[in-house]
Write an enzyme that holds these catalytic residues in place. Structure first.
Site, PDB file in Angstrom:
ATOM      1  NE  ARG A  11      48.608  34.884  51.562  1.00 60.58           N
ATOM      2  CZ  ARG A  11      47.588  35.695  51.883  1.00 60.58           C
ATOM      3  NH1 ARG A  11      46.775  35.388  52.874  1.00 60.58           N
ATOM      4  NH2 ARG A  11      47.389  36.815  51.217  1.00 60.58           N
ATOM      5  CB  THR A 125      34.619  45.412  52.582  1.00 56.14           C
ATOM      6  OG1 THR A 125      34.821  44.045  52.990  1.00 56.14           O
ATOM      7  CG2 THR A 125      33.230  45.534  51.964  1.00 56.14           C
ATOM      8  NE  ARG A 130      35.547  42.396  57.081  1.00 53.26           N
ATOM      9  CZ  ARG A 130      36.803  42.082  56.821  1.00 53.26           C
ATOM     10  NH1 ARG A 130      37.289  42.265  55.599  1.00 53.26           N
ATOM     11  NH2 ARG A 130      37.584  41.585  57.765  1.00 53.26           N
ATOM     12  NE  ARG A 151      42.071  40.230  46.396  1.00 53.12           N
ATOM     13  CZ  ARG A 151      42.761  39.345  45.707  1.00 53.12           C
ATOM     14  NH1 ARG A 151      42.346  38.951  44.515  1.00 53.12           N
ATOM     15  NH2 ARG A 151      43.869  38.815  46.198  1.00 53.12           N
ATOM     16  N   GLY A 152      43.762  43.740  47.931  1.00 51.78           N
ATOM     17  CA  GLY A 152      45.046  44.304  48.338  1.00 51.78           C
ATOM     18  C   GLY A 152      45.347  44.052  49.797  1.00 51.78           C
ATOM     19  CB  CYS A 244      36.496  31.121  52.820  1.00 49.81           C
ATOM     20  SG  CYS A 244      37.710  31.106  51.507  1.00 49.81           S
TER      21      CYS A 244
END
Length: 319
Positions: A11, A125, A130, A151-152, A244
């Site tokens: 990636r 998060t 979490r 996100r990010g 996941c």
């Protein structure tokens, strides 16, 4: 005549490039061959939706795997926690190197630790796992935090804290360590209060199953204890039928004195994202001596968790 460069699919993110760079150096040392990084954009990198919305499972690995199958790269490096639990027949998990720190960390304003966050603190998060455990811990200690989905990449997430938009974010310790940003962490969260994602901190090195020579070379990077631990964790995840992006945490560790390791302990947790209900259990067994032993340990704990009501807590499952 010198051999051609091995092509390593990765990636494009700073973290992925750092992880792949580490593996590339190790492979160069093993083989004496040059290794060329081939940058590949995945759907998970380009989508701005939250992982739970886009399905979570495999969104960061599908494009890399397609490049492997098409012969555009020779091998690929993934964050193991991003891999779907079912391994395709035409691809081989050639090596799982020694695991990095599996813990989560807090990056908070003013150097705050989790216990010192003010009531109502906004904690970012992207992980339902979490959220579930942070909210449960806050409830148990009679305080209130507001978990905010984000996100990010790492820089983007830490930027939310620096700009004052959030009081804190929670990230994987391994990611910060690999890009040399460990100093940003204001608190390392004990696995006794936040279990990591199955496979967190571990890398997966994958090649095609028919590339026997390369698979044998890459196998030299495998760490058997790490592979046994993540196999047990991922077996738990698979047996819970959770993707996941589901709120599942798991960690397997070896128990014993010094060199005399006698047992493996597997801990698992499933919870509602508001933290109101958690199913958290552990099991201990002999150190796995085979892939099957590690899988059995995960399935055993999953069975106990399902009997305690885990299935009803996972909400939207990722398929």
């Amino acid at each position: 005549m010198t051999e051609s460069a091995l092509r390593l699919g990765t990636r494009r993110s700073k973290l992925a490039m750092a992880q792949s760079g580490q593996v590339a150096r190790a492979v160069r040392q093993l083989t004496g061959r040059p290794v060329e990084l081939v940058e590949i954009t995945t759907y998970g990198d380009t989508s701005r939706e939250h992982l739970a919305q886009i399905g979570g499972t495999g969104v960061f690995v599908a494009a890399l795997r397609e490049s492997l199958v098409r012969g555009e790269v020779d091998f690929a490096v993934h964050s193991l926690k991003d891999l779907p639990t079912t391994q395709p027949d035409d691809l081989l998990l050639a090596a799982v190197p020694l695991r990095e720190d599996p813990r989560d960390v807090l990056v908070a304003r003013d150097g705050l630790t989790f216990d010192r966050l003010p009531a109502g603190a906004r904690v970012g998060t992207g992980s339902p796992r979490r959220m579930a455990q942070l909210n449960a811990y806050a409830r148990a200690h009679h305080t209130h935090i507001q978990t905010v989905p984000i996100r990010g990449n790492i820089d983007t997430r830490i930027g939310y804290v620096r700009s004052g938009e959030l009081d804190a974010v929670v990230l994987a310790a391994a990611g910060l360590n690999r890009i040399g940003m460990t100093d940003e962490a204001t608190d390392f969260l004990s696995v006794d209060f936040v279990l990591p994602a199955p496979g967190q901190g571990a890398l997966a090195i994958e090649c095609t199953a028919d590339n026997v020579r390369l698979a044998a070379l890459l196998a030299q990077l495998d760490d058997p204890a790490t592979r046994a631990a993540v196999t047990a964790e991922r077996s738990l995840l698979a047996a819970l039928e959770a993707g996941c992006s589901a709120p599942v945490g798991a960690l397997a560790d070896l128990l014993g004195d010094g060199q005399d390791v006698t047992e493996m302990r597997l801990r698992g947790v499933v919870g509602t994202t508001d933290g109101s209900t958690l199913v958290q259990l552990s099991t201990t067994g002999p150190v796995p001596t085979s892939h099957g032993d590690a899988i059995a340990l995960g399935r055993e704990l999953a069975s106990e968790m399902l009997a305690k009501g885990a299935a009803g807590l996972m909400g939207e499952r990722a398929h």
